[in-house]
Design an enzyme around this catalytic site. Sequence first.
Site, PDB file in Angstrom:
ATOM      1  N   SER A 114      -2.816   1.536   6.437  1.00  0.00           N
ATOM      2  CA  SER A 114      -2.861   0.565   5.003  1.00  0.00           C
ATOM      3  C   SER A 114      -1.045  -0.273   5.910  1.00  0.00           C
ATOM      4  CB  SER A 114      -2.291   1.451   4.308  1.00  0.00           C
ATOM      5  OG  SER A 114      -1.533   2.906   5.407  1.00  0.00           O
ATOM      6  N   HIS A 160      -8.470  -2.958   4.157  1.00  0.00           N
ATOM      7  CA  HIS A 160      -7.095  -2.337   3.899  1.00  0.00           C
ATOM      8  C   HIS A 160      -7.853  -1.849   2.358  1.00  0.00           C
ATOM      9  CE1 HIS A 160      -3.113  -0.880   1.468  1.00  0.00           C
ATOM     10  NE2 HIS A 160      -4.123  -0.290   2.109  1.00  0.00           N
ATOM     11  N   GLU A 199      -7.832  -5.553   0.665  1.00  0.00           N
ATOM     12  CA  GLU A 199      -6.862  -6.912   1.530  1.00  0.00           C
ATOM     13  C   GLU A 199      -7.547  -6.861   2.968  1.00  0.00           C
ATOM     14  OE1 GLU A 199      -2.245  -6.028   0.416  1.00  0.00           O
ATOM     15  OE2 GLU A 199      -2.898  -5.006   1.619  1.00  0.00           O
ATOM     16  N   ASN A 252       1.609  -3.605   0.127  1.00  0.00           N
ATOM     17  CA  ASN A 252       2.284  -2.551   0.433  1.00  0.00           C
ATOM     18  C   ASN A 252       4.189  -2.782   0.763  1.00  0.00           C
ATOM     19  OD1 ASN A 252       1.083  -0.480  -0.044  1.00  0.00           O
ATOM     20  ND2 ASN A 252       0.544  -0.295   1.832  1.00  0.00           N
TER      21      ASN A 252
END
Length: 737
Positions: free
Chosen positions: A440, A461, A473, A511
């Site tokens: 992450s 991800h 991702e 994120n």
Amino acid sequence: MRDNMENPNIPEIIPAEPVSAFSLMFTAEHVGIITIDVPGEKVNTLKAEFAEQICTILQKTQQYPNLKGLVLVSGKSDSFIAGADITMISGCKTAAEASNLAQKGQTVMSQIASFPVPVVAAIHGACLGGGLELALACHSRVCSLDDKTQLGLPEVQLGLLPGSGGTQRLPRLIGATKALDMMLTGRSIRAKQALRMGLVDDAVPYSILLQTALERVAKGRKSRPPLPWQARLAGGPLGKSVLFHFVRKQTRAKTHGNYPATEKIIDVVKTGLDQGSGNGYQAEAKAFGELVMTPESAALRGLFFASTALKKEKGGDAQPLPVRRVGILGGGLMGGGIANVTATKAGLPVRIKDINQEGIRHALKYSWDLLEKKVRSRRLTRNEQQRQMMLISGTTDYSGFAQIDIVVEAVFEDLSLKQSMVAEIEKNAAPHTIFASNTSSLPIHKIAEQASRPEQVIGLHYFSPVDKMPLVEVIPHAGTSAQTISTTVSLAKKQGKTAIVVGDSAGFYVNRILAPYINEAARCLLAGEPVDHIDKALVNFGFPVGPIQLLDEVGIDVGTKISPILVEAFGERFAAPSGFDAVLKDDRKGRKNGKGFYLYGQKGRASKQKQVDPTIYRLLNVTPKAQLSEEDIAQRCVMLMLNEAVRCLDEQVIRSARDGDLGAVFGIGFPPFRGGPFRYIDTLGAANMVKTLEQLAQRYGEHFKPCEGLVRRAEQGEYCFPAEGLAGEVSEKVSKV
């Protein structure tokens, strides 16, 4: 269809002249078979021009002597009718034009419903939207027991309602309660459930579907009559009043008034039951036209087109390698989740490697428990549960990894550990094996730094929980080969995921835009705003959960690990507010250890009425008192997310604004009815955003300073979706609404 025609039990079929997407045949027993097969399309969708074609073919059948009835079937192997052509709806420029489209659909369905001999729909595969409305207009419905067969009215997911009579026919067939549930949720119904609720009259194996439908016509079997008015109205006028009051209250609690289609659906169904179907059809067409013109529907249709286009992409020009077996490193929560979707969605054999048997047992139990829920709800048989579980195996060494095509690593967020995993896979797996890291935050190029085959290292991800979150991702580093990218994207699609390819920079995309949003919510809390007030503000804005609750859900410790990486890469604008570290020092990790911002019972379960842990305020040394409005709190948090999203687009962290919208909606629940960050920016206008951010910067600090890309767009009048001309349209509609 073809298989059925080869069945010797079916009478001889005499072909008639085909008519475009509809062809007509007659059996020796005088039953007409209308086959729906839209040329050049994988699935059937209803188009405006089909109205005349259907009328023509119905007239043609009436010229046939001794006609006993009609059977409607699909010429597609895996679907009946998947719905109406959405581009046709999006082409409407006015509410009147869209209402007229609905009226044409109603007219066609009425002709089917009033046909002088029985009309039976033989349904196999997807029967959705306009497809189900067509089936509802038939006198009887038979469906296959195949897993591919699903019936539903998902128009609400596009900000619309069923516009070809569905709001009137469905309640009269299965009752208002069940009909409203189907229309307000958009959920699909499987064959056995459809039979139990009376949506279909029979459910049979696909091999005898056509034969059963033909026999139903030949023997003159009729569908059960519509429900008596007492049943439709849930027990008479009093029951009806209670039902609609409850449904409206429950729906508003879920939508927070953000989805106008739900209110229209309730109103139109009520009109039909109160004032008769004639008035109901008029109300349906009028409401359909009004909804097509709403910004919410425009945004939801935009997401539909975007996700449809993304599904067709491979992530690049290279042809993906075949993936026959998948390896998973780590049997924790993420590893178990990845193994589950690989086996149950992709249908691929999975080999889990963990350092001990306990990790393997944990991963296996994760899948077993999820499948057990499906068995209990009758969505899966015991045999199928066993078959899917047999696809998952485990090992504490690398036995079996020589046959693995792609390994997904899901170990702790430790760079040296992940680098050692790369080395071990290169040693124990095949030369062509791809190494995909579920990280992450760690840069992929650093994970590949010591690899002997860096071109086969990539990031993948996932979001937790893996079985529910639709996004992944895909993160190539500079040396990742095009074939590695396309193969990884291909695997993600097989797992049922929406895959966006993002750049190898700190936080990647999701994120990175989430962090400033969470940080600003934390600043509001430290300023004295109550936890539940902050969360409610963002839920009312349209997020599924508020930012503080989200931090509890994903793990407070996880969030704090990402922050230093972002600060190192991008500076102090990503720094968590001082004083907030007291939460983690108090061993508060959120739901997973039952200690966070909210109170949890045993096993991390929250109470039905989620309550804030009052000790959090003493810990942070604040006295909770709501001073800001919900709108002000939402604006502060969301503006920072939008500002960072523009930076990501300009830095090519994401390939397009489209990918950015899909990533935010599917990854963190950005309000779908707003279309995603970039469509929302276009709705607001870059100039307005710059002005708002500058005002916020004066009040709350330099981290609100608008980025260069946003300032440029404001000065030059640019949009994030310039080619579509969307921004002006939506802004105009917003101002009118």
